[in-house]
Design a protein around this motif. Structure first.
Motif, PDB file in Angstrom:
ATOM      1  N   THR A 132     -42.589 -88.667 -46.397  1.00 35.02           N
ATOM      2  CA  THR A 132     -43.580 -88.840 -47.468  1.00 35.02           C
ATOM      3  C   THR A 132     -44.315 -87.530 -47.771  1.00 35.02           C
ATOM      4  O   THR A 132     -44.718 -87.309 -48.909  1.00 35.02           O
ATOM      5  CB  THR A 132     -44.600 -89.946 -47.133  1.00 35.02           C
ATOM      6  N   ASN A 133     -44.456 -86.653 -46.786  1.00 34.67           N
ATOM      7  CA  ASN A 133     -45.070 -85.346 -47.036  1.00 34.67           C
ATOM      8  C   ASN A 133     -44.195 -84.469 -47.923  1.00 34.67           C
ATOM      9  O   ASN A 133     -44.699 -83.541 -48.562  1.00 34.67           O
ATOM     10  CB  ASN A 133     -45.375 -84.614 -45.726  1.00 34.67           C
ATOM     11  N   LYS A 134     -42.909 -84.733 -47.956  1.00 39.35           N
ATOM     12  CA  LYS A 134     -41.988 -84.001 -48.836  1.00 39.35           C
ATOM     13  C   LYS A 134     -41.987 -84.578 -50.250  1.00 39.35           C
ATOM     14  O   LYS A 134     -41.329 -84.053 -51.139  1.00 39.35           O
ATOM     15  CB  LYS A 134     -40.560 -84.032 -48.275  1.00 39.35           C
ATOM     16  N   GLY A 135     -42.678 -85.693 -50.470  1.00 40.08           N
ATOM     17  CA  GLY A 135     -42.809 -86.265 -51.804  1.00 40.08           C
ATOM     18  C   GLY A 135     -41.683 -87.182 -52.231  1.00 40.08           C
ATOM     19  O   GLY A 135     -41.485 -87.411 -53.416  1.00 40.08           O
ATOM     20  N   ILE A 136     -40.932 -87.714 -51.255  1.00 37.45           N
ATOM     21  CA  ILE A 136     -39.865 -88.662 -51.585  1.00 37.45           C
ATOM     22  C   ILE A 136     -40.091 -89.969 -50.830  1.00 37.45           C
ATOM     23  O   ILE A 136     -40.934 -90.034 -49.935  1.00 37.45           O
ATOM     24  CB  ILE A 136     -38.458 -88.095 -51.267  1.00 37.45           C
ATOM     25  N   TYR A 137     -39.333 -90.994 -51.214  1.00 36.26           N
ATOM     26  CA  TYR A 137     -39.434 -92.293 -50.551  1.00 36.26           C
ATOM     27  C   TYR A 137     -38.736 -92.250 -49.194  1.00 36.26           C
ATOM     28  O   TYR A 137     -37.771 -91.530 -48.997  1.00 36.26           O
ATOM     29  CB  TYR A 137     -38.778 -93.392 -51.380  1.00 36.26           C
ATOM     30  N   THR A 138     -39.211 -93.104 -48.282  1.00 40.82           N
ATOM     31  CA  THR A 138     -38.519 -93.270 -47.006  1.00 40.82           C
ATOM     32  C   THR A 138     -37.199 -93.989 -47.260  1.00 40.82           C
ATOM     33  O   THR A 138     -36.998 -94.582 -48.320  1.00 40.82           O
ATOM     34  CB  THR A 138     -39.367 -94.084 -46.015  1.00 40.82           C
ATOM     35  N   VAL A 139     -36.311 -93.939 -46.293  1.00 43.24           N
ATOM     36  CA  VAL A 139     -34.995 -94.557 -46.441  1.00 43.24           C
ATOM     37  C   VAL A 139     -35.131 -96.045 -46.759  1.00 43.24           C
ATOM     38  O   VAL A 139     -34.500 -96.557 -47.691  1.00 43.24           O
ATOM     39  CB  VAL A 139     -34.147 -94.355 -45.158  1.00 43.24           C
ATOM     40  N   LYS A 140     -35.988 -96.727 -46.030  1.00 45.12           N
ATOM     41  CA  LYS A 140     -36.145 -98.173 -46.221  1.00 45.12           C
ATOM     42  C   LYS A 140     -36.812 -98.497 -47.554  1.00 45.12           C
ATOM     43  O   LYS A 140     -36.351 -99.378 -48.280  1.00 45.12           O
ATOM     44  CB  LYS A 140     -36.955 -98.760 -45.068  1.00 45.12           C
ATOM     45  N   TYR A 141     -37.888 -97.797 -47.902  1.00 47.29           N
ATOM     46  CA  TYR A 141     -38.598 -98.107 -49.135  1.00 47.29           C
ATOM     47  C   TYR A 141     -37.743 -97.811 -50.361  1.00 47.29           C
ATOM     48  O   TYR A 141     -37.746 -98.570 -51.330  1.00 47.29           O
ATOM     49  CB  TYR A 141     -39.927 -97.347 -49.211  1.00 47.29           C
TER      50      TYR A 141
END
Length: 164
Positions: A132-141
Motif C-alpha cells: 500500500t505504501n507503493k500506491g497499489i492494491y494488495t494481492v487479495k484486495y
C-alpha cells in the motif's frame, strides 16, 4: 462460461481478455504469467450420515490481470516482510531461550506461541503495508475488486474451503 475469460486446458485456469492491471489501474499486462491466479472453490456434494461425513469441492483458477511492475512489488514486499519477520522471530526466540532458566514453563510456552504467531501475522501485515505504501492494491484486495470474482462469490464460490 465466464465472460471476458478464456479457459486454458493445459494449465486448467481462466485467463483474462482485459489486460489492464487490476492493482495499479494504469499499466497493461504484458505476459499472461504475470497474472495472479486466484483459487476459488464451491461445494459440489455434501453427505452427512450419522457416522460418515463427506464433502466434495470444485476448484477453479481465475486470472487477475497484473502488470510486471505490480508483480515485482508484490513479490518484493512478500520477501522483505518474510525476511524481517524471520529475523525478529529468531531474535525473540533467542531472547526467550536465554531467559529460559528464569521463566516458568507456562510463561515460556506462552512467549513461544506469541512469538511464532506474531511473526506469521506480522509478516502478512508488513507485506500489506509495503504494497500500500507503493500506491497499489494488495494481492487479495485487487482480486476482490474484479467484477467476475465478485459475481462468482455472489453465486456461491468462496476463497476458502469451509470445514463443516
Amino acid at each position: 462460461m465466464i465472460r471476458n475469460y478464456t479457459f486454458d486446458e493445459a494449465y486448467k485456469r481462466f485467463e483474462p481478455h482485459d489486460h489492464r492491471c487490476a492493482y495499479c489501474r494504469q499499466a497493461k499486462m504484458q505476459n499472461i504469467n504475470d497474472c495472479y491466479f486466484l483459487p476459488l472453490t464451491v461445494e459440489d456434494d455434501k453427505t452427512n450420515i450419522v457416522i460418515y461425513k463427506s464433502v466434495e469441492y470444485s476448484k477453479i483458477l481465475i486470472g487477475i490481470p497484473r502488470c510486471e511492475s505490480c508483480k515485482a512489488i508484490h513479490y518484493d514486499a512478500r520477501n522483505k516482510a518474510i525476511s524481517l519477520s524471520m529475523v525478529s522471530v529468531i531474535l525473540l526466540l533467542g531472547l526467550l531461550l536465554y531467559n529460559f532458566a528464569n521463566l516458568n514453563t507456562f510463561v515460556f510456552m506462552l512467549g513461544l506461541f506469541t512469538v511464532i504467531f506474531g511473526g506469521i501475522y506480522g509478516s502478512v501485515k508488513l507485506s500489506e503495508r509495503y504494497v500500500t505504501n507503493k500506491g497499489i492494491y494488495t494481492v487479495k484486495y485487487g482480486a476482490e475488486t474484479n467484477e467476475v470474482v465478485r459475481d462468482l462469490i455472489i453465486s456461491g464460490w468462496t476463497f476458502n474451503i469451509s470445514i463443516a
